[in-house]
Design a protein around this motif. Structure first.
Motif, PDB file in Angstrom:
ATOM      1  N   PRO A 150       0.806  -1.229   0.000  1.00 47.90           N
ATOM      2  CA  PRO A 150       0.000   0.000   0.000  1.00 47.90           C
ATOM      3  C   PRO A 150       0.835   1.273   0.000  1.00 47.90           C
ATOM      4  O   PRO A 150       0.473   2.261  -0.661  1.00 47.90           O
ATOM      5  CB  PRO A 150      -0.818  -0.132   1.303  1.00 47.90           C
ATOM      6  N   GLY A 151       1.949   1.269   0.730  1.00 53.84           N
ATOM      7  CA  GLY A 151       2.790   2.452   0.798  1.00 53.84           C
ATOM      8  C   GLY A 151       3.516   2.779  -0.484  1.00 53.84           C
ATOM      9  O   GLY A 151       4.180   3.818  -0.576  1.00 53.84           O
ATOM     10  N   GLU A 152       3.406   1.900  -1.498  1.00 52.12           N
ATOM     11  CA  GLU A 152       4.025   2.170  -2.798  1.00 52.12           C
ATOM     12  C   GLU A 152       2.998   2.591  -3.851  1.00 52.12           C
ATOM     13  O   GLU A 152       3.326   2.656  -5.036  1.00 52.12           O
ATOM     14  CB  GLU A 152       4.821   0.951  -3.246  1.00 52.12           C
ATOM     15  N   LEU A 153       1.791   2.899  -3.416  1.00 51.82           N
ATOM     16  CA  LEU A 153       0.818   3.565  -4.283  1.00 51.82           C
ATOM     17  C   LEU A 153       1.186   5.047  -4.319  1.00 51.82           C
ATOM     18  O   LEU A 153       0.452   5.928  -3.870  1.00 51.82           O
ATOM     19  CB  LEU A 153      -0.596   3.357  -3.736  1.00 51.82           C
ATOM     20  N   HIS A 154       2.343   5.318  -4.873  1.00 51.18           N
ATOM     21  CA  HIS A 154       3.075   6.560  -4.615  1.00 51.18           C
ATOM     22  C   HIS A 154       2.459   7.811  -5.220  1.00 51.18           C
ATOM     23  O   HIS A 154       2.822   8.924  -4.859  1.00 51.18           O
ATOM     24  CB  HIS A 154       4.513   6.414  -5.133  1.00 51.18           C
ATOM     25  N   ASP A 155       1.518   7.654  -6.167  1.00 52.06           N
ATOM     26  CA  ASP A 155       0.924   8.844  -6.799  1.00 52.06           C
ATOM     27  C   ASP A 155      -0.579   8.885  -6.589  1.00 52.06           C
ATOM     28  O   ASP A 155      -1.297   9.577  -7.303  1.00 52.06           O
ATOM     29  CB  ASP A 155       1.251   8.851  -8.295  1.00 52.06           C
ATOM     30  N   LEU A 156      -1.057   8.167  -5.588  1.00 50.87           N
ATOM     31  CA  LEU A 156      -2.492   8.042  -5.387  1.00 50.87           C
ATOM     32  C   LEU A 156      -3.151   9.377  -5.063  1.00 50.87           C
ATOM     33  O   LEU A 156      -4.240   9.682  -5.568  1.00 50.87           O
ATOM     34  CB  LEU A 156      -2.775   7.031  -4.274  1.00 50.87           C
ATOM     35  N   THR A 157      -2.522  10.200  -4.244  1.00 55.06           N
ATOM     36  CA  THR A 157      -3.124  11.487  -3.864  1.00 55.06           C
ATOM     37  C   THR A 157      -3.397  12.353  -5.083  1.00 55.06           C
ATOM     38  O   THR A 157      -4.494  12.908  -5.246  1.00 55.06           O
ATOM     39  CB  THR A 157      -2.220  12.235  -2.880  1.00 55.06           C
ATOM     40  N   ALA A 158      -2.417  12.464  -5.964  1.00 55.33           N
ATOM     41  CA  ALA A 158      -2.581  13.307  -7.157  1.00 55.33           C
ATOM     42  C   ALA A 158      -3.687  12.775  -8.065  1.00 55.33           C
ATOM     43  O   ALA A 158      -4.541  13.539  -8.551  1.00 55.33           O
ATOM     44  CB  ALA A 158      -1.260  13.392  -7.921  1.00 55.33           C
ATOM     45  N   LEU A 159      -3.710  11.475  -8.286  1.00 52.34           N
ATOM     46  CA  LEU A 159      -4.705  10.900  -9.188  1.00 52.34           C
ATOM     47  C   LEU A 159      -6.101  10.935  -8.569  1.00 52.34           C
ATOM     48  O   LEU A 159      -7.092  11.133  -9.280  1.00 52.34           O
ATOM     49  CB  LEU A 159      -4.304   9.476  -9.555  1.00 52.34           C
ATOM     50  N   HIS A 160      -6.181  10.779  -7.269  1.00 48.39           N
ATOM     51  CA  HIS A 160      -7.484  10.896  -6.607  1.00 48.39           C
ATOM     52  C   HIS A 160      -8.024  12.314  -6.736  1.00 48.39           C
ATOM     53  O   HIS A 160      -9.233  12.525  -6.968  1.00 48.39           O
ATOM     54  CB  HIS A 160      -7.350  10.501  -5.130  1.00 48.39           C
ATOM     55  N   ASN A 161      -7.158  13.306  -6.606  1.00 53.34           N
ATOM     56  CA  ASN A 161      -7.588  14.694  -6.766  1.00 53.34           C
ATOM     57  C   ASN A 161      -8.113  14.946  -8.177  1.00 53.34           C
ATOM     58  O   ASN A 161      -9.109  15.663  -8.362  1.00 53.34           O
ATOM     59  CB  ASN A 161      -6.432  15.646  -6.455  1.00 53.34           C
ATOM     60  N   VAL A 162      -7.452  14.347  -9.170  1.00 52.93           N
ATOM     61  CA  VAL A 162      -7.933  14.500 -10.548  1.00 52.93           C
ATOM     62  C   VAL A 162      -9.311  13.861 -10.691  1.00 52.93           C
ATOM     63  O   VAL A 162     -10.222  14.441 -11.304  1.00 52.93           O
ATOM     64  CB  VAL A 162      -6.931  13.868 -11.539  1.00 52.93           C
ATOM     65  N   SER A 163      -9.474  12.662 -10.131  1.00 57.21           N
ATOM     66  CA  SER A 163     -10.750  11.958 -10.276  1.00 57.21           C
ATOM     67  C   SER A 163     -11.899  12.723  -9.619  1.00 57.21           C
ATOM     68  O   SER A 163     -13.050  12.622 -10.050  1.00 57.21           O
ATOM     69  CB  SER A 163     -10.649  10.549  -9.681  1.00 57.21           C
ATOM     70  N   ARG A 164     -11.600  13.492  -8.578  1.00 56.72           N
ATOM     71  CA  ARG A 164     -12.631  14.298  -7.927  1.00 56.72           C
ATOM     72  C   ARG A 164     -12.955  15.561  -8.726  1.00 56.72           C
ATOM     73  O   ARG A 164     -14.044  16.133  -8.576  1.00 56.72           O
ATOM     74  CB  ARG A 164     -12.182  14.671  -6.518  1.00 56.72           C
TER      75      ARG A 164
END
Length: 388
Positions: A284-298
């Motif tokens: 899980p800790g290597e989902l390294h770009d999740l924050t940025a992509l989640h912001n785009v999806s929102r």
């Protein structure tokens, strides 16, 4: 009935590939001394794809030695890519001479006329690569780009985001890869996928994972600001047609080219297709770009995310940062069978499917999709061996 080919010669090249490479290089380096500097220092790591590439051509070339046009078009691409080595078109003739010497040395027990036909085929290959390189020179296409490292962001113990600038456009399509080297990797190139689409300012972003005991990957994840990287011509066909909704499946670092595709869709004037992006990581800790992509999806209504890890929890050494935190409105799926999970998520027959990442995981997922009824012509993938 298919014509008989030069496959017997190809088999002998594969059986004696180390000797064939050594003779070719010894002869070539003797004729062009400065050529030695474009190859890795370790002899056993030099030009490893030479024999597989040539044998593939011979397998498809009839006994006349006339290389089929589709194979010549294929090798022409390599002539363009080799320009990054400062390998001039004039060097292909002495290289063809070296190949001929090596060929006649290692091939035994085959009729001389067949060996001569194989040599003619190899000379055609070299001539076509030289022509392709010469055309690019005349068109003014840069053989390579020099990029400056401007920022290094460590996202976990193994993963870094490296941002660079060239000062001029690097023309590639979102989803393609670029060969990359640095002064501390003499003669060694690694294929990396930009995580952003090309722009007019030559700003690039690479997501790089260090591999245990991998010297090149360790160095590319730990550059210093001000370091210089050299980038070669783009390669790959992992680009959407734009005619169907998209299913993008990222195995581990396969997120980089798929991220570039998402950001490319963001900046287009026409409406984007529906996109479902599946992001996976080993931990899980290597989902390294999740924050940025989640912001785009929102921020857009056409992008949805599925988040997957192969293991439930991080080992102590992962070194996760805030960028991998799974938001409350997303569910972390835990599985090592990404293909099966994707099939459970929905029906994808009408989607265009792009898959990227390490070869083993990508191939397993692609076969799962085929078995699940996804048409083969709707699936495109980029599978790579892990960097050393």
């Amino acid at each position: 009935m298919l014509p008989e080919t030069l496959s017997a010669v190809a088999e002998q090249l594969r059986a004696h590939q180390e000797r064939f490479r050594d003779i070719t290089h010894d002869r070539f380096f003797a004729s062009i001394l400065e050529a030695r500097s474009i190859f890795p220092l370790a002899r056993d790591r030099t030009h490893l794809q030479l024999v597989p590439a040539l044998a593939d051509v011979l397998d498809r070339t009839p006994l006349t030695g006339e290389v089929p046009d589709h194979m010549l078009r294929h090798v022409a691409v390599h002539g363009v890519r080799h320009r990054r080595h400062a390998f001039p078109p004039e060097a292909y003739e002495p290289f063809a001479d070296a190949l001929g010497v090596a060929l006649h040395d290692v091939v035994t027990g085959i009729h001389p006329a067949t060996v001569d036909a194989a040599e003619r085929a190899l000379r055609q290959v070299c001539a076509r690569m030289a022509d392709a390189a010469r055309q690019e020179d005349l068109a003014g296409t840069p053989p390579a780009w020099l990029a400056n490292v401007v920022q290094v962001e460590r996202r976990s113990r193994r993963i870094s985001v490296v941002r660079l600038e060239t000062g001029m456009p690097v023309n590639y399509l979102a989803g393609q890869t670029l060969p990359v080297t640095a002064r501390y990797l003499p003669g060694v190139w690694r294929m990396l996928s930009p995580a952003l689409p090309s722009n007019d300012y030559g700003q690039l972003e690479f997501h790089v994972q260090a591999i245990e005991r991998g010297t090149a990957s360790q160095l590319l994840t730990t550059p210093r600001v001000g370091d210089h990287w050299t980038l070669g011509a783009p390669a790959g066909t992992l680009t959407p047609s734009g005619q169907h909704p998209l299913l993008l499946i990222a195995h581990r670092m396969g997120i980089a080219p798929l991220r570039a595709i998402v950001f490319d869709l963001l900046q287009r004037a026409e409406p984007a297709p529906e996109v479902h992006l599946v992001i996976s990581a080993e931990y899980p800790g290597e989902l390294h770009d999740l924050t940025a992509l989640h912001n785009v999806s929102r921020a857009v209504d056409w992008l949805s995310l599925t988040v997957v890890a192969e293991h439930q929890k991080d080992p102590w050494w992962v070194g996760a940062t805030e960028t991998s935190r799974v938001p409350e409105d997303l569910t972390l799926h835990v599985t090592q069978d990404l293909g099966a999970l994707v099939l459970e998520l929905g029906e994808w027959r009408d989607h265009e499917v792009l898959v990227a990442g390490p070869a083993r995981g990508v191939h397993e997922t692609v076969w799962s999709l085929f078995r699940g009824g996804v048409p083969a012509h709707r699936v495109n993938y980029e599978a790579w061996l892990e960097m050393s």
